[in-house]
Design a protein around this motif. Structure first.
Motif, PDB file in Angstrom:
ATOM      1  N   UNK A 325       0.799  -1.225   0.000  1.00 54.80           N
ATOM      2  CA  UNK A 325       0.000   0.000   0.000  1.00 54.80           C
ATOM      3  C   UNK A 325       0.835   1.280   0.000  1.00 54.80           C
ATOM      4  N   UNK A 326       2.100   1.189   0.401  1.00 54.11           N
ATOM      5  CA  UNK A 326       2.908   2.407   0.560  1.00 54.11           C
ATOM      6  C   UNK A 326       2.977   3.280  -0.697  1.00 54.11           C
ATOM      7  N   UNK A 327       3.133   2.718  -1.907  1.00 56.57           N
ATOM      8  CA  UNK A 327       3.221   3.586  -3.092  1.00 56.57           C
ATOM      9  C   UNK A 327       1.950   4.392  -3.363  1.00 56.57           C
ATOM     10  N   UNK A 328       0.828   4.003  -2.760  1.00 58.34           N
ATOM     11  CA  UNK A 328      -0.452   4.644  -3.063  1.00 58.34           C
ATOM     12  C   UNK A 328      -0.781   5.836  -2.144  1.00 58.34           C
ATOM     13  N   UNK A 329      -0.019   6.025  -1.071  1.00 56.06           N
ATOM     14  CA  UNK A 329      -0.401   7.045  -0.088  1.00 56.06           C
ATOM     15  C   UNK A 329      -0.535   8.438  -0.696  1.00 56.06           C
ATOM     16  N   UNK A 330       0.450   8.835  -1.496  1.00 57.87           N
ATOM     17  CA  UNK A 330       0.422  10.177  -2.093  1.00 57.87           C
ATOM     18  C   UNK A 330      -0.786  10.321  -3.019  1.00 57.87           C
ATOM     19  N   UNK A 331      -1.039   9.313  -3.847  1.00 59.91           N
ATOM     20  CA  UNK A 331      -2.198   9.343  -4.743  1.00 59.91           C
ATOM     21  C   UNK A 331      -3.487   9.475  -3.945  1.00 59.91           C
ATOM     22  N   UNK A 332      -3.636   8.699  -2.879  1.00 56.75           N
ATOM     23  CA  UNK A 332      -4.878   8.704  -2.103  1.00 56.75           C
ATOM     24  C   UNK A 332      -5.135  10.068  -1.471  1.00 56.75           C
ATOM     25  N   UNK A 333      -4.098  10.673  -0.926  1.00 56.08           N
ATOM     26  CA  UNK A 333      -4.277  11.973  -0.289  1.00 56.08           C
ATOM     27  C   UNK A 333      -4.653  13.033  -1.319  1.00 56.08           C
ATOM     28  N   UNK A 334      -4.035  12.975  -2.491  1.00 58.92           N
ATOM     29  CA  UNK A 334      -4.358  13.949  -3.537  1.00 58.92           C
ATOM     30  C   UNK A 334      -5.777  13.739  -4.068  1.00 58.92           C
ATOM     31  N   UNK A 335      -6.222  12.495  -4.115  1.00 61.07           N
ATOM     32  CA  UNK A 335      -7.598  12.234  -4.549  1.00 61.07           C
ATOM     33  C   UNK A 335      -8.596  12.780  -3.532  1.00 61.07           C
ATOM     34  N   UNK A 336      -8.287  12.649  -2.250  1.00 61.02           N
ATOM     35  CA  UNK A 336      -9.138  13.244  -1.227  1.00 61.02           C
ATOM     36  C   UNK A 336      -9.185  14.754  -1.359  1.00 61.02           C
ATOM     37  N   UNK A 337      -8.041  15.341  -1.685  1.00 60.27           N
ATOM     38  CA  UNK A 337      -7.953  16.784  -1.874  1.00 60.27           C
ATOM     39  C   UNK A 337      -8.818  17.231  -3.059  1.00 60.27           C
ATOM     40  N   UNK A 338      -8.737  16.484  -4.162  1.00 62.63           N
ATOM     41  CA  UNK A 338      -9.566  16.794  -5.330  1.00 62.63           C
ATOM     42  C   UNK A 338     -11.052  16.671  -5.004  1.00 62.63           C
ATOM     43  N   UNK A 339     -11.377  15.631  -4.242  1.00 65.02           N
ATOM     44  CA  UNK A 339     -12.781  15.356  -3.932  1.00 65.02           C
ATOM     45  C   UNK A 339     -13.430  16.510  -3.188  1.00 65.02           C
ATOM     46  N   UNK A 340     -12.731  17.090  -2.219  1.00 66.22           N
ATOM     47  CA  UNK A 340     -13.336  18.167  -1.433  1.00 66.22           C
ATOM     48  C   UNK A 340     -13.525  19.421  -2.287  1.00 66.22           C
ATOM     49  N   UNK A 341     -12.644  19.657  -3.265  1.00 63.30           N
ATOM     50  CA  UNK A 341     -12.819  20.808  -4.159  1.00 63.30           C
ATOM     51  C   UNK A 341     -14.007  20.597  -5.106  1.00 63.30           C
ATOM     52  N   UNK A 342     -14.251  19.347  -5.474  1.00 65.04           N
ATOM     53  CA  UNK A 342     -15.368  19.058  -6.376  1.00 65.04           C
ATOM     54  C   UNK A 342     -16.710  19.121  -5.655  1.00 65.04           C
ATOM     55  N   UNK A 343     -16.692  18.855  -4.354  1.00 68.41           N
ATOM     56  CA  UNK A 343     -17.947  18.826  -3.590  1.00 68.41           C
ATOM     57  C   UNK A 343     -18.629  20.187  -3.641  1.00 68.41           C
ATOM     58  N   UNK A 344     -19.931  20.188  -3.881  1.00 72.29           N
ATOM     59  CA  UNK A 344     -20.691  21.437  -4.004  1.00 72.29           C
ATOM     60  C   UNK A 344     -21.329  21.867  -2.694  1.00 72.29           C
ATOM     61  N   UNK A 345     -21.149  21.054  -1.653  1.00 79.71           N
ATOM     62  CA  UNK A 345     -21.771  21.326  -0.351  1.00 79.71           C
ATOM     63  C   UNK A 345     -21.005  20.516   0.690  1.00 79.71           C
ATOM     64  N   UNK A 346     -21.325  20.715   1.976  1.00 79.97           N
ATOM     65  CA  UNK A 346     -20.638  19.928   3.012  1.00 79.97           C
ATOM     66  C   UNK A 346     -20.734  18.428   2.752  1.00 79.97           C
ATOM     67  N   UNK A 347     -19.629  17.733   2.962  1.00 82.49           N
ATOM     68  CA  UNK A 347     -19.581  16.303   2.679  1.00 82.49           C
ATOM     69  C   UNK A 347     -20.409  15.509   3.679  1.00 82.49           C
ATOM     70  N   UNK A 348     -21.163  14.544   3.161  1.00 78.60           N
ATOM     71  CA  UNK A 348     -21.957  13.648   3.990  1.00 78.60           C
ATOM     72  C   UNK A 348     -21.326  12.253   4.044  1.00 78.60           C
ATOM     73  N   UNK A 349     -20.707  11.843   2.950  1.00 80.36           N
ATOM     74  CA  UNK A 349     -20.113  10.503   2.900  1.00 80.36           C
ATOM     75  C   UNK A 349     -18.942  10.494   1.940  1.00 80.36           C
ATOM     76  N   UNK A 350     -17.905   9.760   2.323  1.00 78.62           N
ATOM     77  CA  UNK A 350     -16.775   9.503   1.430  1.00 78.62           C
ATOM     78  C   UNK A 350     -16.681   7.990   1.260  1.00 78.62           C
ATOM     79  N   UNK A 351     -16.765   7.558   0.018  1.00 78.38           N
ATOM     80  CA  UNK A 351     -16.683   6.125  -0.282  1.00 78.38           C
ATOM     81  C   UNK A 351     -15.423   5.876  -1.094  1.00 78.38           C
ATOM     82  N   UNK A 352     -14.674   4.851  -0.723  1.00 80.24           N
ATOM     83  CA  UNK A 352     -13.444   4.509  -1.443  1.00 80.24           C
ATOM     84  C   UNK A 352     -13.560   3.070  -1.930  1.00 80.24           C
TER      85      UNK A 352
END
Length: 530
Positions: A325-352
């Motif tokens: 899993x170690x090589x994926x940490x940077x990708x996962x954090x950046x995807x979370x970062x992208x997700x919050x910018x895309x969200x149009x309102x307060x987040x209710x659920x994050x599914x991975x």
């Protein structure tokens, strides 16, 4: 960043920290108040067993992000308070394994052949062979409490001495016992059958006071007891009484409930059937260098905001899982970062959703990386691998994990879906060549970009001159375009433009861009993580 070293550690670790740009102060023998007075200026703290990091110390540590223990035991650190503050606590569980193993074997031999007592007698001018007649280990039974890293190595070495090995460890599966050639027994059976009993457990609620007067009474007459693990596991006063009565033939103790062990609290003074050493289990040159370098590396990883495999206040990650899993940490954090910018309102659920090799392994820490990336841009408090799940819970953000065989396009991929009361956005990420993070889909759009720097996402109608109009406005504003890619909708109709720019885009320029006919939406995302 500043790091305080409050105990004796090898300078190899200190030098490593300084070589990597950290300012390191070494201040030994600080009491609680001394630590409280200075801890507020430090980002990291490295300790050994002599430093007690109490709740009051942690309250005063306003900048502290990580506590590194150069060794295994963390009972001198208030884990509950550290975790509540989001402070990572790391230790070095493997660096002194061999040293502790060898010291245990030496202690077993010492009480078997009365080596220290014979030495002292000869040094006093006596020649007394009869008093120090020992026994042989061959065909004796050694009971190992805790058959982990050290206990398993003890078993291997004692088997070489032709001893019978039995063991108790509720966390080790039966198959592992069979692999080690150790008979798995319950604790009472171990007490009754063992000629030698050696302890190799961490100090937890379950193991504190594990062996006291009642447990010693269950042991066979003439048993020999060894403790090179944690002092509070064994009642040394009950043991001393059993040594005096002869029920316990000998003992070898390296660790104590209260250290240092002074004359007024030492129950073994004047006894000739016990060998005691001042917590020397990890005291080899090699082990001291190892724990110093390992704790320095763990502290640096924590200060960089990276996950630390040896963090004790996070879910433990076995080395074989961590390597996947170690090589994926940077990708996962950046995807979370992208997700919050895309969200149009307060987040209710994050599914991975994990596919491929990740679907077959432990992924909780990767999901934590997504939370860290999603929460840090919107919260004033620092969110890290220790507190991310709790922070999400307090903000009523539900977390969901899904494992599947394939998403139909990439064998190994991760999909992050963020849901609000206005709808849902989805991001698909992959690693090219196992190292290069790429975003390959946003919602219904196929894309291919690296999530770094400033990124302008522009869903738009598929019509001529869209690229030209956007490029012209950015160029007139002297905003350098680092890269541009157009992704088509997976079905039909619209496109999305992903434009990497060198700098932030001012609001007035964003207004001009949004006014272009055919622009459906526009988001400027700062993809860099901190």
């Amino acid at each position: 960043m500043k790091i305080l070293v409050s105990d004796d550690v090898s300078m190899k670790g200190v030098d490593l920290l300084r070589e990597n740009g950290y300012e390191v102060d070494v201040k030994k023998n600080l009491d609680e108040q001394g630590l409280i007075d200075c801890i507020g200026e430090y980002d990291g703290l490295i300790t050994r067993s002599m430093t007690h990091v109490t709740e009051k110390v942690i309250e005063a540590a306003t900048k502290l992000k990580v506590i590194g223990r150069a060794g295994v035991g963390v009972d001198s650190i208030d884990l509950k308070s550290a975790t509540a503050r989001g402070i990572v606590v790391v230790n070095t569980p493997t660096s002194n394994t061999l040293a502790a193993t060898e010291h245990t074997c030496a202690m077993i031999m010492a009480i078997t052949r009365h080596i220290p007592q014979a030495h002292n007698s000869l040094m006093a001018g006596n020649w007394d062979r009869k008093t120090f007649t020992g026994i042989q280990l061959q065909n004796k039974t050694i009971g190992i409490i805790g058959v982990g890293r050290i206990g398993s190595r003890i078993a291997k070495r004692m088997q070489a001495m032709e001893m019978k090995t039995i063991g108790y460890d509720p966390y080790i599966p039966e198959e592992r016992f069979k692999q080690l050639g150790v008979e798995q027994v319950d604790l009472d059976t171990l007490f009754k059958r063992s000629d030698y009993i050696t302890m190799h457990t961490p100090l937890t609620k379950e193991t504190r006071g594990l062996i006291g007067k009642e447990e010693i009474a269950k042991m066979k007459d003439g048993v020999r007891v060894i403790n090179v693990s944690r002092g509070a596991v064994l009642d040394i006063y009950a043991l001393a009484e059993a040594l005096k009565s002869g029920h316990v033939a000998g003992a070898a103790i390296d660790v104590f409930p209260t250290e240092p062990l002074t004359k007024d609290i030492n129950p073994f003074l004047g006894m000739d059937n016990v060998v005691i050493t001042p917590h020397l289990g990890a005291s080899t040159v090699e082990a001291q260098i190892g724990v110093s370098v390992d704790v320095a590396e763990g502290v640096m990883e924590a200060l960089k905001g990276e996950p630390v495999a040896t963090a004790v206040n996070m879910a433990p990650v076995p080395p074989n899982v961590y390597n996947v899993i170690h090589p994926y940490f940077d990708l996962m954090e950046r995807m979370g970062n992208l997700a919050v910018y895309l969200a149009d309102a307060p987040m209710k659920e994050i599914e991975v959703e994990y596919t491929g090799e990740l679907a077959d392994t432990e992924t909780r820490l990767l999901t934590t990386a997504v939370l860290k990336g999603a929460l840090n841009p919107i919260l004033q408090e620092s969110v890290n691998y220790v507190n991310a799940a709790e922070v999400a819970k307090t903000r009523h953000i539900a977390i969901k994990e899904i494992n599947s065989q394939s998403n139909g396009y990439f064998v190994n991929s991760v999909t992050v879906r963020v849901r609000t009361n206005k709808g849902e956005h989805a991001i698909v990420g992959v690693l090219f060549n196992g190292t290069e993070a790429k975003i390959v889909q946003i919602d219904e759009y196929r894309v291919d970009f690296t999530p770094e720097g400033y990124l302008l996402l522009v869903p738009h109608v598929d019509q001529p001159n869209m690229i030209g109009q956007i490029s012209t406005i950015l160029g007139q504003a002297h905003i350098n375009i680092m890269g541009m890619q157009v992704g088509r909708m997976t079905k039909s109709g619209n496109n999305i433009m992903a434009i990497a720019v060198q700098d932030d885009i001012p609001n007035d320029i964003m207004v001009k861009l949004r006014s272009i006919n055919g622009i459906l939406d526009m988001k400027l995302i700062h993809c860099d993580i901190h």
